[in-house]
Design a protein around this motif. Structure first.
Motif, short mmCIF file in Angstrom:
data_model
loop_
_atom_site.label_atom_id
_atom_site.label_comp_id
_atom_site.label_asym_id
_atom_site.label_seq_id
_atom_site.Cartn_x
_atom_site.Cartn_y
_atom_site.Cartn_z
N THR A 142 0.74 -1.13 0.14
CA THR A 142 0.13 0.07 0.00
C THR A 142 0.80 1.14 0.18
OG1 THR A 142 -1.70 -1.22 1.16
CG2 THR A 142 -1.89 1.22 1.17
N THR A 143 2.00 1.21 0.74
CA THR A 143 3.01 2.36 0.86
C THR A 143 3.57 2.47 -0.59
OG1 THR A 143 3.33 2.08 3.15
CG2 THR A 143 4.96 3.28 2.07
N ALA A 144 4.01 1.53 -1.31
CA ALA A 144 4.52 1.44 -2.46
C ALA A 144 3.60 2.12 -3.63
CB ALA A 144 5.08 0.26 -2.90
N LEU A 145 2.39 1.81 -3.31
CA LEU A 145 1.44 2.36 -4.47
C LEU A 145 1.11 3.82 -4.18
CD1 LEU A 145 -0.94 -0.63 -4.35
CD2 LEU A 145 0.08 0.18 -6.39
N GLU A 146 0.99 4.34 -2.88
CA GLU A 146 1.02 5.59 -2.63
C GLU A 146 2.11 6.37 -3.01
OE1 GLU A 146 0.24 5.58 1.67
OE2 GLU A 146 -1.90 5.14 1.28
N GLU A 147 3.32 5.89 -2.92
CA GLU A 147 4.60 6.46 -3.02
C GLU A 147 4.57 6.65 -4.88
OE1 GLU A 147 7.56 4.23 -1.59
OE2 GLU A 147 7.58 5.25 0.46
N HIS A 148 4.21 5.91 -5.32
CA HIS A 148 4.19 5.91 -6.88
C HIS A 148 3.05 6.85 -7.28
CE1 HIS A 148 2.78 4.75 -11.18
NE2 HIS A 148 4.16 4.65 -11.23
N LEU A 149 1.82 7.01 -6.50
CA LEU A 149 0.96 8.01 -6.85
C LEU A 149 1.49 9.38 -6.71
CD1 LEU A 149 -2.07 9.07 -7.76
CD2 LEU A 149 -2.52 8.82 -4.96
N VAL A 150 2.26 9.73 -5.58
CA VAL A 150 3.04 10.85 -5.20
C VAL A 150 3.72 11.20 -6.52
CG1 VAL A 150 4.39 12.21 -3.90
CG2 VAL A 150 2.53 10.88 -2.86
N ALA A 151 4.84 10.29 -6.88
CA ALA A 151 5.76 10.48 -7.94
C ALA A 151 5.14 10.74 -9.17
CB ALA A 151 6.81 9.37 -7.86
N ALA A 152 4.07 10.09 -9.53
CA ALA A 152 3.35 10.30 -10.96
C ALA A 152 2.79 11.73 -11.02
CB ALA A 152 2.46 9.24 -11.13
N SER A 153 2.40 12.10 -10.02
CA SER A 153 1.53 13.44 -10.02
C SER A 153 2.59 14.59 -9.85
CB SER A 153 0.75 13.35 -8.69
OG SER A 153 1.39 13.66 -7.41
N ALA A 154 3.93 14.52 -9.57
CA ALA A 154 4.97 15.45 -9.83
C ALA A 154 5.83 14.99 -10.84
CB ALA A 154 5.60 15.36 -8.36
N ARG A 155 5.50 13.98 -11.53
CA ARG A 155 6.29 13.61 -12.76
C ARG A 155 7.04 14.80 -13.31
NH1 ARG A 155 6.60 9.37 -16.29
NH2 ARG A 155 4.71 8.24 -15.28
N ARG A 156 8.37 14.81 -13.89
CA ARG A 156 9.31 15.57 -14.59
C ARG A 156 9.65 15.17 -15.82
NH1 ARG A 156 13.23 17.22 -9.63
NH2 ARG A 156 11.68 17.44 -8.00
N GLY A 157 8.85 14.60 -16.65
CA GLY A 157 9.18 14.52 -18.01
C GLY A 157 8.84 12.82 -18.22
N GLU A 158 8.89 12.52 -19.33
CA GLU A 158 8.60 11.13 -19.91
C GLU A 158 9.24 10.03 -19.36
OE1 GLU A 158 6.23 8.81 -22.71
OE2 GLU A 158 6.29 11.03 -22.66
N GLU A 159 10.58 10.24 -18.77
CA GLU A 159 11.31 9.02 -18.18
C GLU A 159 11.74 9.50 -16.95
OE1 GLU A 159 14.17 7.17 -20.85
OE2 GLU A 159 12.93 7.27 -22.60
N ASP A 160 11.07 9.83 -15.82
CA ASP A 160 11.18 10.45 -14.48
C ASP A 160 11.95 9.22 -13.95
OD1 ASP A 160 11.32 11.22 -11.97
OD2 ASP A 160 9.98 12.92 -12.53
#
Length: 88
Positions: A13-31
């Motif tokens: 669950t924590t890993a999924l939440e961390e991915h959501l945060v990272a995806a919402s702050a994405r800095r380009g195609e291959e962040d």
């Protein structure tokens, strides 16, 4: 030594939440942060699946596909509408 399934589920669950945060702050195609959290989901899921199996002889209905998979195609090589999981 096996991991407690509840602890493994919490880590997933924590890993999924961390991915959501990272995806919402994405800095380009291959962040690289999104990529790292993507891989973190895979690791956490595999640990959960193993813990679940060790504790209860049970698995989830989820499958992780390899990078070679075509995520846009819902058919297998025979043209059937089912994809077969990648064996390790």
């Amino acid at each position: 030594m096996s991991i407690d399934p509840r602890a493994a589920l919490s880590a997933l669950t924590t890993a999924l939440e961390e991915h959501l945060v990272a995806a919402s702050a994405r800095r380009g195609e291959e962040d690289p942060i999104v990529e790292a959290t993507f891989l973190g989901i895979i690791d956490a899921f595999e640990a959960y699946e193993e813990a679940l199996f060790d504790a209860f002889d049970e698995v989830t209905p989820l499958v992780i596909y390899g990078e070679d998979e075509d995520f846009g195609d819902d058919t297998d090589e025979d043209g059937d509408d089912e994809l077969e999981p990648i064996s390790e």
